[in-house]
Design a protein around this motif. Structure first.
Motif, PDB file in Angstrom:
ATOM      1  N   HIS A   3     -37.933 -15.459  10.030  1.00  0.00           N
ATOM      2  CA  HIS A   3     -37.044 -14.755   9.103  1.00  0.00           C
ATOM      3  C   HIS A   3     -37.555 -13.350   8.765  1.00  0.00           C
ATOM      4  O   HIS A   3     -36.768 -12.500   8.326  1.00  0.00           O
ATOM      5  CB  HIS A   3     -36.906 -15.538   7.799  1.00  0.00           C
ATOM      6  CG  HIS A   3     -36.040 -16.739   7.891  1.00  0.00           C
ATOM      7  ND1 HIS A   3     -34.715 -16.670   8.246  1.00  0.00           N
ATOM      8  CD2 HIS A   3     -36.316 -18.056   7.670  1.00  0.00           C
ATOM      9  CE1 HIS A   3     -34.190 -17.885   8.234  1.00  0.00           C
ATOM     10  NE2 HIS A   3     -35.140 -18.743   7.894  1.00  0.00           N
ATOM     11  N   GLN A   4     -38.846 -13.112   8.923  1.00  0.00           N
ATOM     12  CA  GLN A   4     -39.418 -11.832   8.538  1.00  0.00           C
ATOM     13  C   GLN A   4     -38.956 -10.735   9.503  1.00  0.00           C
ATOM     14  O   GLN A   4     -39.016 -10.884  10.720  1.00  0.00           O
ATOM     15  CB  GLN A   4     -40.951 -11.910   8.524  1.00  0.00           C
ATOM     16  CG  GLN A   4     -41.510 -13.066   7.717  1.00  0.00           C
ATOM     17  CD  GLN A   4     -41.070 -13.058   6.248  1.00  0.00           C
ATOM     18  OE1 GLN A   4     -40.792 -12.008   5.675  1.00  0.00           O
ATOM     19  NE2 GLN A   4     -41.012 -14.244   5.642  1.00  0.00           N
ATOM     20  N   ASN A   5     -38.479  -9.629   8.931  1.00  0.00           N
ATOM     21  CA  ASN A   5     -37.972  -8.505   9.740  1.00  0.00           C
ATOM     22  C   ASN A   5     -36.953  -8.974  10.769  1.00  0.00           C
ATOM     23  O   ASN A   5     -36.945  -8.529  11.918  1.00  0.00           O
ATOM     24  CB  ASN A   5     -39.118  -7.776  10.438  1.00  0.00           C
ATOM     25  CG  ASN A   5     -40.089  -7.146   9.462  1.00  0.00           C
ATOM     26  OD1 ASN A   5     -39.687  -6.472   8.515  1.00  0.00           O
ATOM     27  ND2 ASN A   5     -41.357  -7.389   9.675  1.00  0.00           N
ATOM     28  N   PHE A   6     -36.063  -9.847  10.319  1.00  0.00           N
ATOM     29  CA  PHE A   6     -35.079 -10.421  11.228  1.00  0.00           C
ATOM     30  C   PHE A   6     -34.200  -9.342  11.852  1.00  0.00           C
ATOM     31  O   PHE A   6     -33.803  -9.438  13.022  1.00  0.00           O
ATOM     32  CB  PHE A   6     -34.214 -11.436  10.470  1.00  0.00           C
ATOM     33  CG  PHE A   6     -33.304 -12.242  11.347  1.00  0.00           C
ATOM     34  CD1 PHE A   6     -33.744 -13.411  11.956  1.00  0.00           C
ATOM     35  CD2 PHE A   6     -31.996 -11.837  11.589  1.00  0.00           C
ATOM     36  CE1 PHE A   6     -32.907 -14.167  12.774  1.00  0.00           C
ATOM     37  CE2 PHE A   6     -31.144 -12.569  12.405  1.00  0.00           C
ATOM     38  CZ  PHE A   6     -31.608 -13.735  13.000  1.00  0.00           C
ATOM     39  N   TYR A   7     -33.901  -8.302  11.100  1.00  0.00           N
ATOM     40  CA  TYR A   7     -33.024  -7.244  11.604  1.00  0.00           C
ATOM     41  C   TYR A   7     -33.648  -6.513  12.790  1.00  0.00           C
ATOM     42  O   TYR A   7     -32.934  -5.925  13.607  1.00  0.00           O
ATOM     43  CB  TYR A   7     -32.674  -6.261  10.486  1.00  0.00           C
ATOM     44  CG  TYR A   7     -33.821  -5.388  10.024  1.00  0.00           C
ATOM     45  CD1 TYR A   7     -33.976  -4.098  10.508  1.00  0.00           C
ATOM     46  CD2 TYR A   7     -34.758  -5.859   9.102  1.00  0.00           C
ATOM     47  CE1 TYR A   7     -35.014  -3.292  10.090  1.00  0.00           C
ATOM     48  CE2 TYR A   7     -35.795  -5.068   8.677  1.00  0.00           C
ATOM     49  CZ  TYR A   7     -35.931  -3.791   9.173  1.00  0.00           C
ATOM     50  OH  TYR A   7     -36.975  -3.001   8.756  1.00  0.00           O
ATOM     51  N   GLU A   8     -34.992  -6.547  12.901  1.00  0.00           N
ATOM     52  CA  GLU A   8     -35.655  -5.924  14.037  1.00  0.00           C
ATOM     53  C   GLU A   8     -35.849  -6.905  15.193  1.00  0.00           C
ATOM     54  O   GLU A   8     -35.715  -6.534  16.366  1.00  0.00           O
ATOM     55  CB  GLU A   8     -37.023  -5.378  13.613  1.00  0.00           C
ATOM     56  CG  GLU A   8     -36.955  -4.186  12.667  1.00  0.00           C
ATOM     57  CD  GLU A   8     -38.321  -3.670  12.302  1.00  0.00           C
ATOM     58  OE1 GLU A   8     -39.292  -4.482  12.325  1.00  0.00           O
ATOM     59  OE2 GLU A   8     -38.454  -2.470  12.000  1.00  0.00           O
ATOM     60  N   LYS A   9     -36.141  -8.151  14.856  1.00  0.00           N
ATOM     61  CA  LYS A   9     -36.410  -9.144  15.891  1.00  0.00           C
ATOM     62  C   LYS A   9     -35.137  -9.606  16.595  1.00  0.00           C
ATOM     63  O   LYS A   9     -35.162  -9.922  17.797  1.00  0.00           O
ATOM     64  CB  LYS A   9     -37.104 -10.370  15.270  1.00  0.00           C
ATOM     65  CG  LYS A   9     -38.481 -10.090  14.694  1.00  0.00           C
ATOM     66  CD  LYS A   9     -39.028 -11.349  14.016  1.00  0.00           C
ATOM     67  CE  LYS A   9     -40.404 -11.116  13.433  1.00  0.00           C
ATOM     68  NZ  LYS A   9     -40.897 -12.299  12.690  1.00  0.00           N
ATOM     69  N   ASN A  10     -34.039  -9.675  15.860  1.00  0.00           N
ATOM     70  CA  ASN A  10     -32.774 -10.167  16.408  1.00  0.00           C
ATOM     71  C   ASN A  10     -31.644  -9.202  16.045  1.00  0.00           C
ATOM     72  O   ASN A  10     -30.736  -9.552  15.284  1.00  0.00           O
ATOM     73  CB  ASN A  10     -32.462 -11.565  15.863  1.00  0.00           C
ATOM     74  CG  ASN A  10     -33.508 -12.587  16.253  1.00  0.00           C
ATOM     75  OD1 ASN A  10     -33.464 -13.149  17.334  1.00  0.00           O
ATOM     76  ND2 ASN A  10     -34.462 -12.814  15.352  1.00  0.00           N
ATOM     77  N   PRO A  11     -31.673  -7.988  16.559  1.00  0.00           N
ATOM     78  CA  PRO A  11     -30.708  -6.963  16.122  1.00  0.00           C
ATOM     79  C   PRO A  11     -29.257  -7.329  16.400  1.00  0.00           C
ATOM     80  O   PRO A  11     -28.381  -7.028  15.590  1.00  0.00           O
ATOM     81  CB  PRO A  11     -31.136  -5.715  16.897  1.00  0.00           C
ATOM     82  CG  PRO A  11     -31.931  -6.216  18.057  1.00  0.00           C
ATOM     83  CD  PRO A  11     -32.622  -7.447  17.555  1.00  0.00           C
ATOM     84  N   LEU A  12     -28.969  -7.985  17.546  1.00  0.00           N
ATOM     85  CA  LEU A  12     -27.584  -8.319  17.857  1.00  0.00           C
ATOM     86  C   LEU A  12     -27.055  -9.372  16.898  1.00  0.00           C
ATOM     87  O   LEU A  12     -25.945  -9.243  16.357  1.00  0.00           O
ATOM     88  CB  LEU A  12     -27.470  -8.801  19.300  1.00  0.00           C
ATOM     89  CG  LEU A  12     -27.714  -7.728  20.367  1.00  0.00           C
ATOM     90  CD1 LEU A  12     -27.614  -8.346  21.761  1.00  0.00           C
ATOM     91  CD2 LEU A  12     -26.719  -6.589  20.218  1.00  0.00           C
ATOM     92  N   ARG A  13     -27.828 -10.418  16.680  1.00  0.00           N
ATOM     93  CA  ARG A  13     -27.390 -11.475  15.754  1.00  0.00           C
ATOM     94  C   ARG A  13     -27.284 -10.935  14.336  1.00  0.00           C
ATOM     95  O   ARG A  13     -26.345 -11.258  13.605  1.00  0.00           O
ATOM     96  CB  ARG A  13     -28.367 -12.657  15.805  1.00  0.00           C
ATOM     97  CG  ARG A  13     -27.927 -13.833  14.949  1.00  0.00           C
ATOM     98  CD  ARG A  13     -28.895 -14.979  15.031  1.00  0.00           C
ATOM     99  NE  ARG A  13     -28.582 -16.020  14.060  1.00  0.00           N
ATOM    100  CZ  ARG A  13     -29.385 -17.037  13.779  1.00  0.00           C
ATOM    101  NH1 ARG A  13     -30.547 -17.167  14.408  1.00  0.00           N
ATOM    102  NH2 ARG A  13     -29.036 -17.926  12.869  1.00  0.00           N
ATOM    103  N   TYR A  14     -28.252 -10.105  13.949  1.00  0.00           N
ATOM    104  CA  TYR A  14     -28.230  -9.538  12.604  1.00  0.00           C
ATOM    105  C   TYR A  14     -26.998  -8.653  12.407  1.00  0.00           C
ATOM    106  O   TYR A  14     -26.299  -8.762  11.394  1.00  0.00           O
ATOM    107  CB  TYR A  14     -29.502  -8.728  12.354  1.00  0.00           C
ATOM    108  CG  TYR A  14     -29.471  -7.932  11.080  1.00  0.00           C
ATOM    109  CD1 TYR A  14     -29.639  -8.539   9.836  1.00  0.00           C
ATOM    110  CD2 TYR A  14     -29.258  -6.541  11.101  1.00  0.00           C
ATOM    111  CE1 TYR A  14     -29.599  -7.809   8.661  1.00  0.00           C
ATOM    112  CE2 TYR A  14     -29.216  -5.799   9.934  1.00  0.00           C
ATOM    113  CZ  TYR A  14     -29.390  -6.443   8.715  1.00  0.00           C
ATOM    114  OH  TYR A  14     -29.336  -5.717   7.551  1.00  0.00           O
ATOM    115  N   THR A  15     -26.726  -7.787  13.366  1.00  0.00           N
ATOM    116  CA  THR A  15     -25.576  -6.883  13.258  1.00  0.00           C
ATOM    117  C   THR A  15     -24.273  -7.661  13.194  1.00  0.00           C
ATOM    118  O   THR A  15     -23.371  -7.337  12.405  1.00  0.00           O
ATOM    119  CB  THR A  15     -25.554  -5.905  14.442  1.00  0.00           C
ATOM    120  OG1 THR A  15     -26.769  -5.140  14.442  1.00  0.00           O
ATOM    121  CG2 THR A  15     -24.369  -4.961  14.344  1.00  0.00           C
TER     122      THR A  15
END
Length: 359
Positions: free
Chosen positions: A181-193
């Protein structure tokens, strides 16, 4: 404001660095710094704003923030996991560790309010239920006072037509979330977006804060109602008030000077001196990060304009003809300032500056 050579008397100064590190949440003692090394005053903030994936990025972008960690807080169980935290009464939260010498708690609060819908008591955007509700958790009485003052200011601003339901609560135990879950926007950018675009959060934030800048609480129309004509002309149109005929040029009270528009702390009476110019003059800012410097060629010569970061208020100019130790003179319009006496610092959420006036 004009250079001393042209007016015969004037202006300001730069902030001197501290020489110690204090971890306020750990009760840390002052630690000596090597010469030339910038001091770090490590403090911790805890916010809940719904999905913690969406709350990390805005804070990590702030200069002075050292780390942001997603996790769970406020429940009755220990060591919650993503599978059971909601059942234990926890809500998603982020822990922000920051250098208080570079970024203030008030700026963190301003960032927090601009990420959430504080009128929703049942969740945030597409995420419903207690696990996604909002809260400001305070570690110190100073944080509590600042949070309450910030909430009251937002409520009075008219940005939201409904009551603000985000509570201000003592900080509970924080349990870090799983590593994925930590820095999820960087680790999983497509899913996060994909998640964020569909959540409704950004649509709400764009709509809400666009209205503020184009016709709401921060608009020109609103400020004309809040400010005197002189305050408006100075802060919005870069006017200069008359010397020796303004509120604070000879004010000798102890206290803090804040931006008349945003309320952010700018200067302290401990750094004020009589420059003989007829305007309030300071050797340095109280919070250097709250000051923005810009080149000004309006009088066909280069000067350095100073503005407030949060309120974008024209304050005055800074010159290099000030006294030691900074050699700077911040020549500031009284109309851009509001003075808070030392006796009212706690009441206005500025208690962190009380030590300046300890006898």
């Amino acid at each position: 404001m004009f250079p001393l050579q042209r007016v015969s008397r004037l202006i300001v100064c730069m902030a001197a660095g501290l020489t110690f590190v204090v971890d306020s949440q750990a009760g840390g003692a002052a630690q000596p710094q090597e010469a030339g090394q910038e001091a770090i005053r490590r403090e911790t903030a805890l916010f809940a704003g719904g999905c913690f994936w969406c709350m990390e990025s805005p804070f990590e972008k702030l200069a002075g923030v050292l780390s942001v960690e997603s996790g769970y807080a406020g429940g009755t169980t220990t060591k919650p996991t993503y599978e059971d935290y909601a059942a234990g009464g926890h809500i998603e939260a982020i822990k922000v560790v920051y250098d208080a010498n570079r970024v203030g708690y008030r700026q963190l609060l301003d960032t927090f309010w601009r990420q959430i819908d504080p009128t929703d008591a049942d969740g945030q955007f597409v995420d419903r239920g207690h696990a996604y509700t909002t809260a400001i958790f305070y570690f110190t009485e100073e944080q509590r006072l600042e949070a309450e003052a910030s909430k009251q200011a937002l409520a009075a601003s008219g940005v939201f037509s409904q009551p603000l339901v985000t509570p201000v609560l003592p900080a509970p135990t924080f349990y870090p979330a799983e590593e994925y879950h930590q820095n999820f926007y960087e680790k999983n950018p497509l899913r996060y977006t994909y998640y964020r675009d569909g959540s409704g959060r950004d649509d709400f934030l764009r709509r809400t804060w666009k209205e503020v800048t184009s016709g709401g609480a921060g608009s020109s129309e609103n400020l004309k109602e809040r400010l005197t004509p002189l305050q408006y002309e100075v802060t919005r149109n870069n006017a200069t008030e008359p010397p020796f005929d303004n509120a604070y040029w000879d004010n000798k009270q102890e206290g803090i000077y804040v931006d008349v528009v945003s309320g952010e702390p700018l200067f302290a009476s401990t750094d004020k001196y009589d420059s003989g110019t007829g305007w309030p003059s300071f050797i340095k800012p109280l919070v250097e990060k709250n000051i923005v410097e810009k080149s000004d060629w309006s009088l066909f010569a280069r000067r350095t304009e100073v503005r407030s970061r949060g309120g974008d208020s024209h304050l005055g100019h800074v010159f290099s003809d000030g006294p030691p130790p900074t050699g700077l003179r911040y020549c500031i319009n009284s109309a851009a300032l509001r003075f808070v006496p030392k006796e009212r610092l706690e009441e206005e959420g500025l208690g962190r500056f009380s030590h300046l006036f300890a006898k």
